[in-house]
Scaffold this motif. Structure first.
Motif, mmCIF file in Angstrom:
data_model
loop_
_atom_site.group_PDB
_atom_site.id
_atom_site.type_symbol
_atom_site.label_atom_id
_atom_site.label_comp_id
_atom_site.label_asym_id
_atom_site.label_seq_id
_atom_site.Cartn_x
_atom_site.Cartn_y
_atom_site.Cartn_z
ATOM 1 N N GLY A 1 0.887 -1.314 -0.090
ATOM 2 C CA GLY A 1 0.012 0.010 -0.222
ATOM 3 C C GLY A 1 0.801 1.342 0.159
ATOM 4 N N GLU A 2 0.173 2.214 -0.717
ATOM 5 C CA GLU A 2 1.193 3.351 -0.732
ATOM 6 C C GLU A 2 0.759 4.381 0.364
ATOM 7 N N ARG A 3 -0.312 4.268 0.940
ATOM 8 C CA ARG A 3 -0.671 5.167 2.343
ATOM 9 C C ARG A 3 -0.317 4.291 3.580
ATOM 10 N N PRO A 4 0.459 5.022 4.284
ATOM 11 C CA PRO A 4 0.791 4.406 5.678
ATOM 12 C C PRO A 4 -0.371 4.348 6.829
ATOM 13 N N ASP A 5 -0.570 3.072 6.884
ATOM 14 C CA ASP A 5 -2.162 2.596 7.835
ATOM 15 C C ASP A 5 -1.980 1.436 8.508
ATOM 16 N N ALA A 6 -2.606 1.242 9.261
ATOM 17 C CA ALA A 6 -2.690 0.057 10.323
ATOM 18 C C ALA A 6 -3.990 0.009 11.109
ATOM 19 N N TRP A 7 -4.616 -1.244 11.073
ATOM 20 C CA TRP A 7 -6.090 -1.376 11.682
ATOM 21 C C TRP A 7 -6.016 -2.765 12.201
ATOM 22 N N TRP A 8 -6.900 -2.663 13.019
ATOM 23 C CA TRP A 8 -7.531 -4.263 13.691
ATOM 24 C C TRP A 8 -8.619 -4.707 12.986
ATOM 25 N N LEU A 9 -8.647 -5.822 12.810
ATOM 26 C CA LEU A 9 -9.752 -6.471 11.994
ATOM 27 C C LEU A 9 -10.428 -7.363 12.728
ATOM 28 N N PRO A 10 -11.339 -7.191 13.643
ATOM 29 C CA PRO A 10 -12.007 -8.285 14.666
ATOM 30 C C PRO A 10 -12.602 -9.518 13.803
ATOM 31 N N GLY A 11 -12.707 -10.450 14.522
ATOM 32 C CA GLY A 11 -13.395 -11.505 13.871
ATOM 33 C C GLY A 11 -12.717 -12.801 14.484
ATOM 34 N N ALA A 12 -13.143 -13.709 13.579
ATOM 35 C CA ALA A 12 -12.391 -15.217 13.977
ATOM 36 C C ALA A 12 -11.797 -15.681 12.621
ATOM 37 N N PRO A 13 -10.358 -15.729 12.592
ATOM 38 C CA PRO A 13 -9.384 -15.290 13.641
ATOM 39 C C PRO A 13 -9.167 -13.705 13.466
ATOM 40 N N PRO A 14 -8.834 -13.153 14.315
ATOM 41 C CA PRO A 14 -8.792 -11.556 14.360
ATOM 42 C C PRO A 14 -7.301 -11.429 13.622
ATOM 43 N N ARG A 15 -7.315 -10.064 13.030
ATOM 44 C CA ARG A 15 -6.112 -9.974 12.415
ATOM 45 C C ARG A 15 -5.587 -8.304 12.600
ATOM 46 N N LEU A 16 -4.308 -8.180 12.684
ATOM 47 C CA LEU A 16 -3.629 -6.841 12.734
ATOM 48 C C LEU A 16 -2.933 -6.866 11.107
ATOM 49 N N VAL A 17 -3.580 -5.606 10.651
ATOM 50 C CA VAL A 17 -3.215 -5.327 9.423
ATOM 51 C C VAL A 17 -2.278 -4.005 9.244
ATOM 52 N N VAL A 18 -1.293 -4.049 8.395
ATOM 53 C CA VAL A 18 -0.367 -2.859 8.593
ATOM 54 C C VAL A 18 0.373 -2.870 7.203
ATOM 55 N N THR A 19 0.408 -1.512 6.678
ATOM 56 C CA THR A 19 0.610 -1.376 5.097
ATOM 57 C C THR A 19 2.178 -1.325 4.933
ATOM 58 N N THR A 20 2.631 -1.750 3.786
ATOM 59 C CA THR A 20 4.231 -1.553 3.535
ATOM 60 C C THR A 20 4.629 -0.144 3.647
ATOM 61 N N ALA A 21 3.687 0.931 3.417
ATOM 62 C CA ALA A 21 4.258 2.332 3.597
ATOM 63 C C ALA A 21 4.445 2.520 5.005
ATOM 64 N N ALA A 22 3.399 2.141 5.817
ATOM 65 C CA ALA A 22 3.577 2.151 7.345
ATOM 66 C C ALA A 22 5.073 1.510 7.710
ATOM 67 N N LEU A 23 5.253 0.218 7.095
ATOM 68 C CA LEU A 23 6.546 -0.392 7.447
ATOM 69 C C LEU A 23 7.883 0.581 7.035
#
Length: 312
Positions: free
Chosen positions: A148-170
């Protein structure tokens, strides 16, 4: 048959006075977790007032329901509530409150269904953008890295939960700043802030003309972010967390001249960089205990006549 009316009056007073008192207080930003608890207790008290008023009004309007509700109670307890003297307004009040309760439940179901639909859509998009590798199963791993070109990170609830981070944020966030962003999202997940947001949004959308529910929704959205900021800052420091917020949002136009609805991130950064002293432990405990007593008041109003009759 005054108790249902008193309960409705108490609900109205609580709904009007509590948000104003909290808006004038200077401590919610310093103690967002305590403020979240206080708001939940206030809204629970309002809803409890309505539920108890509905129950007693229905008991006064319909003899059959009264018999079931007060079946184990002595005759003196029934007489203390003067349910037999209920006027024609009792049935109308009970029906109106029951419809309100059903509407609230429907709004909550709708909000949860919409949230699940959004999560399914985002998970499907996530699977397209980050497909599983050979031998990898869907339940494995909680961290997902997206191109992803935009720095971003978010938590995606559910089963199983996911912690998502973009390469731009990294690329943009280094070391402890990235850790602070991840700790912020994990703070949301551990506190189950998504359920607070669902409930507050359901009440606000179901009853848009009731100011206390709109204030509840707005404050939940604001306070959960402050609480998650505090979770991150306790682990990685306030300066690190503030810099991470700046770097994550500097390309989104939220700094400088901006509309009021976009000013929350700069306020959060300022709060981290210029922290005010926390409340003392004793005062936090007093606020927590006082808030817990707010929903007790409707119970006292509802049960005192019966308890007084039993004691006489």
């Amino acid at each position: 048959m005054m108790v249902p009316a008193v309960l409705l009056l108490l609900a109205a007073v609580t709904a009007v006075a509590a948000p104003r008192l909290l808006a004038r207080a200077d401590w919610p930003d310093r103690e967002p977790v305590v403020a979240l608890w206080v708001w939940q207790c206030v809204v629970a008290a309002v809803l409890l007032c309505c539920a108890l008023s509905m129950t007693l009004s229905a008991a006064g309007a319909w003899q059959a329901l009264r018999g079931h509700l007060f079946a184990p109670a002595p005759r003196g307890v029934v007489d203390a509530y003067a349910l037999g003297a209920a006027g024609p307004w009792a049935a109308a009040t009970a029906v109106a409150l029951a419809l309100g309760a059903a509407w609230s439940a429907a709004m909550l179901v709708r909000e949860v269904a919409r949230a699940r639909a959004r999560r399914r859509l985002r998970r499907a998009e996530l699977l397209v953008r980050a497909p599983l590798l050979p031998g990898e199963h869907a339940g494995g791993g909680r961290l997902v890295v997206l191109e992803g070109e935009r720095p971003d990170a978010w938590w995606l609830p559910g089963a199983p939960p996911r912690l998502v981070v973009t390469t731009a944020a990294l690329r943009r966030l280094e070391g402890r700043r990235l850790d602070a962003v991840l700790a912020h999202e994990q703070g949301h997940a551990r506190a189950r802030h998504d359920w607070l947001l669902h409930c507050s949004s359901a009440l606000a959308s179901g009853f848009p003309q009731v100011p206390v529910f709109a204030a509840f929704r707005d404050e939940m959205h604001r306070l959960v972010e402050l609480a998650a900021d505090d979770t991150a800052s306790r682990r990685h420091g306030r300066l690190t967390t503030a810099l991470a917020l700046v770097e994550l949002n500097e390309d989104r136009g939220v700094f400088g001249p901006l509309p009021a609805h976009q000013a929350e991130v700069p306020r959060r950064v300022h709060r981290l960089l210029a922290p005010r002293d926390r409340l003392s432990t004793a005062r936090r405990l007093r606020l927590t205990a006082a808030a817990a007593l707010v929903p007790v008041v409707p119970l006292l109003v509802a049960f005192v006549p019966g308890l007084r009759a039993l004691g006489s």
